[in-house]
Design an enzyme around this catalytic site. Structure first.
Site, PDB file in Angstrom:
ATOM      1  N   PHE A   1       0.863  -1.189   0.000  1.00 11.73           N
ATOM      2  CA  PHE A   1       0.000   0.000   0.000  1.00 11.73           C
ATOM      3  C   PHE A   1       0.898   1.236   0.000  1.00 11.73           C
ATOM      4  O   PHE A   1       1.630   1.482   0.948  1.00 11.73           O
ATOM      5  CB  PHE A   1      -0.959   0.067   1.195  1.00 11.73           C
ATOM      6  CG  PHE A   1      -1.902   1.230   1.041  1.00 11.73           C
ATOM      7  CD1 PHE A   1      -3.087   1.097   0.327  1.00 11.73           C
ATOM      8  CD2 PHE A   1      -1.580   2.485   1.536  1.00 11.73           C
ATOM      9  CE1 PHE A   1      -3.935   2.195   0.132  1.00 11.73           C
ATOM     10  CE2 PHE A   1      -2.427   3.585   1.345  1.00 11.73           C
ATOM     11  CZ  PHE A   1      -3.607   3.430   0.644  1.00 11.73           C
TER      12      PHE A   1
ATOM     13  N   ASP B   1       9.564   2.899   1.668  1.00 16.36           N
ATOM     14  CA  ASP B   1       8.390   3.703   2.016  1.00 16.36           C
ATOM     15  C   ASP B   1       8.169   3.585   3.527  1.00 16.36           C
ATOM     16  O   ASP B   1       7.612   2.607   4.016  1.00 16.36           O
ATOM     17  CB  ASP B   1       7.163   3.211   1.240  1.00 16.36           C
ATOM     18  CG  ASP B   1       5.916   4.049   1.558  1.00 16.36           C
ATOM     19  OD1 ASP B   1       5.941   4.789   2.558  1.00 16.36           O
ATOM     20  OD2 ASP B   1       4.925   3.942   0.815  1.00 16.36           O
TER      21      ASP B   1
ATOM     22  N   LYS C   1       2.842  11.309   6.909  1.00 18.58           N
ATOM     23  CA  LYS C   1       2.028  11.107   8.122  1.00 18.58           C
ATOM     24  C   LYS C   1       2.557  11.871   9.337  1.00 18.58           C
ATOM     25  O   LYS C   1       2.282  13.045   9.478  1.00 18.58           O
ATOM     26  CB  LYS C   1       1.891   9.607   8.413  1.00 18.58           C
ATOM     27  CG  LYS C   1       1.089   8.876   7.322  1.00 18.58           C
ATOM     28  CD  LYS C   1       0.645   7.520   7.784  1.00 18.58           C
ATOM     29  CE  LYS C   1       0.088   6.661   6.659  1.00 18.58           C
ATOM     30  NZ  LYS C   1      -1.274   6.976   6.285  1.00 18.58           N
TER      31      LYS C   1
HETATM   32  C1  LIG Z   1       3.161   2.984   3.479  1.00 20.28           C
HETATM   33  C2  LIG Z   1       2.266   4.078   2.982  1.00 20.28           C
HETATM   34  N1  LIG Z   1       2.638   4.803   1.912  1.00 20.28           N
HETATM   35  C3  LIG Z   1       1.881   5.801   1.448  1.00 20.28           C
HETATM   36  C4  LIG Z   1       0.670   6.122   2.031  1.00 20.28           C
HETATM   37  C5  LIG Z   1      -0.174   7.224   1.458  1.00 20.28           C
HETATM   38  O1  LIG Z   1      -0.187   8.323   2.294  1.00 20.28           O
HETATM   39  P1  LIG Z   1      -1.309   9.478   2.113  1.00 20.28           P
HETATM   40  O2  LIG Z   1      -2.617   8.890   2.550  1.00 20.28           O
HETATM   41  O3  LIG Z   1      -0.841  10.604   2.990  1.00 20.28           O
HETATM   42  O4  LIG Z   1      -1.318   9.846   0.669  1.00 20.28           O
HETATM   43  C6  LIG Z   1       0.243   5.379   3.132  1.00 20.28           C
HETATM   44  C7  LIG Z   1      -1.065   5.671   3.776  1.00 20.28           C
HETATM   45  O5  LIG Z   1      -1.628   4.877   4.503  1.00 20.28           O
HETATM   46  C8  LIG Z   1       1.055   4.335   3.623  1.00 20.28           C
HETATM   47  O6  LIG Z   1       0.680   3.586   4.675  1.00 20.28           O
END
Ligand SMILES: Cc1ncc(COP(=O)(O)O)c(C=O)c1O
Length: 408
Positions: A147, A232, A261
């Site tokens: 994700f 990530d 976040k």
């Molecule tokens: C690992 C990871 N990458 C990217 C994102 C995307 O972040 P955003 O919702 O701020 O676009 C998330 C969101 O849950 C995430 O858990």
């Protein structure tokens, strides 16, 4: 915490959303009006322990005083310049964030998905400019069940049908391999590979932790293959697992780290691509940008977040309380919990499907004053603010036990 002024009831507000708000979420039926630390209060004044913490966007709790103060101070001075001009907060933010991650340069963005998009663009540009991949041939290897966000390009390499169906045509150039499988990764990487992009722990998949040695193996493999390791850390990073970054559990330094976040302190959206100089310097004026990325308010809050993490206090708390969480969950295995995975203050808890779906368990916990969210099927995710106390954590676990034994 003083009570919120009552206008409409929770039920009325939920009903009012229905005709006017896109139905792209299925929230628990709680309407939050105020919050402080690890606690939130609904419209009727009921209090709940927040065991989700905004999917880790609230690692420091709601309205952490140092972060609120930094935001207030900045609101009184300067909020937005765009990158057409310099602002007096950005240099310090970039310097301190680069130092915190052990990398050289920072590209400030806003949301997590933008950081991922930016990481993909930077990796591709690096492949063409530095590695010498022929134009438009660059590939990026990703993991199944990932994700990384919701943009068209990001859902192009999602393996979740709900996230993809109806949104094609998709962006090409991605190869999906099973997570936690170095042999499959080795096979997928070739001379066109710009990067391997993975979550060090797969959050949305249910807090899936790879075997020891996997992250070090990815580092070794990408170095040998001459491609980038992009981690990530948007959900796993910034203290959640008991370290600043989850990759630190294997003493790994990726070429590129994506953050988001918690970087915004639960106040404003702040994300960033942190990378080695050789990688981020492929970007030149006009090739990438964001009106809001690096704005002075975001930089001030982001700097205050980095300052909290520089003390190491939150990482220590997450590691210490992580033991309380792990021991509490171990005691529930066989008592409604079929298994769990945890690192630091982060756990994916598999509930016996006979006792209900993750959603049903989350609703029952909500009625008992604990807010969590299900991920897939019968998995519930626990990710309290790192400011939670051991007693609060134990109380949440006792409530989970009661809910699973159907005492409530
Ligand atoms: C690992 C990871 N990458 C990217 C994102 C995307 O972040 P955003 O919702 O701020 O676009 C998330 C969101 O849950 C995430 O858990």
């Amino acid at each position: 915490m003083t009570s919120a002024p009552r206008t409409r009831s929770s039920a009325e507000l939920i009903a009012a959303e229905e005709p006017v708000l896109a139905h792209n979420y299925h929230p628990l039926p709680v309407v939050v009006a105020r919050a402080e630390g690890a606690w939130v209060e609904d419209v009727e004044g009921r209090k709940y322990l927040d065991m989700l913490a905004g999917y880790s966007a609230l690692n420091f709790g709601h309205r952490h005083p140092a972060l609120i103060e930094a935001a207030h101070r900045q609101l009184d001075r300067l909020t937005l310049t765009s990158r057409a001009f310099h602002n007096d907060r950005l240099a310090e933010f970039a310097e301190r964030l680069a130092a915190l991650t052990g990398l050289d340069m920072v590209l400030p963005m806003n949301t997590g998905a933008e950081a991922v998009e930016s990481g993909i663009k930077v990796a591709r540009k690096w492949a063409y400019d530095v590695k010498g991949v022929p134009a438009d041939r660059a590939t990026i290897v990703v993991a199944a069940d990932n994700f990384h966000g919701r943009t068209t390009t990001i859902v192009s390499f999602s393996t979740d049908d709900t996230a993809r169906a109806g949104f094609g045509p998709f962006t090409p150039g991605f190869r999906v391999v099973p997570y936690n499988d170095l042999a499959a990764l080795e096979e997928a990487v070739d001379e066109t590979t710009a990067a391997v992009l993975i979550e060090p722990i797969q959050g949305e998949a249910g807090v899936v932790i790879p075997d020891d040695g996997y992250l070090a193996g990815v580092r070794e493999l990408t170095r040998r293959a001459g491609c980038l390791f992009v981690a990530d850390e948007i959900q796993s990073g910034l203290g959640r697992t008991g370290r600043t970054l989850a990759v630190e559990h294997e003493s790994v330094v990726p070429d590129v780290v994506l953050l988001g976040k918690a970087l915004g302190g639960g106040i404003v959206p702040v994300s960033a691509v942190a990378a080695r100089r050789e990688v981020l310097q492929v970007l030149h004026p006009g090739e990438h940008g964001s009106t809001f990325g690096g704005n002075p308010l975001a930089a001030a809050v982001g700097t205050a977040v980095v300052e909290l993490l520089e003390t190491g206090e939150f990482q220590r708390r997450a590691a210490e309380l992580g033991v309380v969480l792990r021991e509490g969950l171990e005691a529930l295995v066989g008592k409604g919990v079929t298994g769990f995975r945890s690192r630091g203050l982060w756990a994916g808890v598999d509930v016996d499907p006979a006792l209900g779906t993750g959603r049903e368990v989350s609703e029952r916990l909500m009625r008992e004053g604990i807010l969590v969210k299900d991920t897939h099927g019968s998995t519930v995710r626990l990710a309290p603010p790192l400011t939670v106390t051991a007693d609060e954590l134990r109380e949440a676990l006792r409530t989970l036990e009661k809910v699973l034994s159907r005492q409530v």
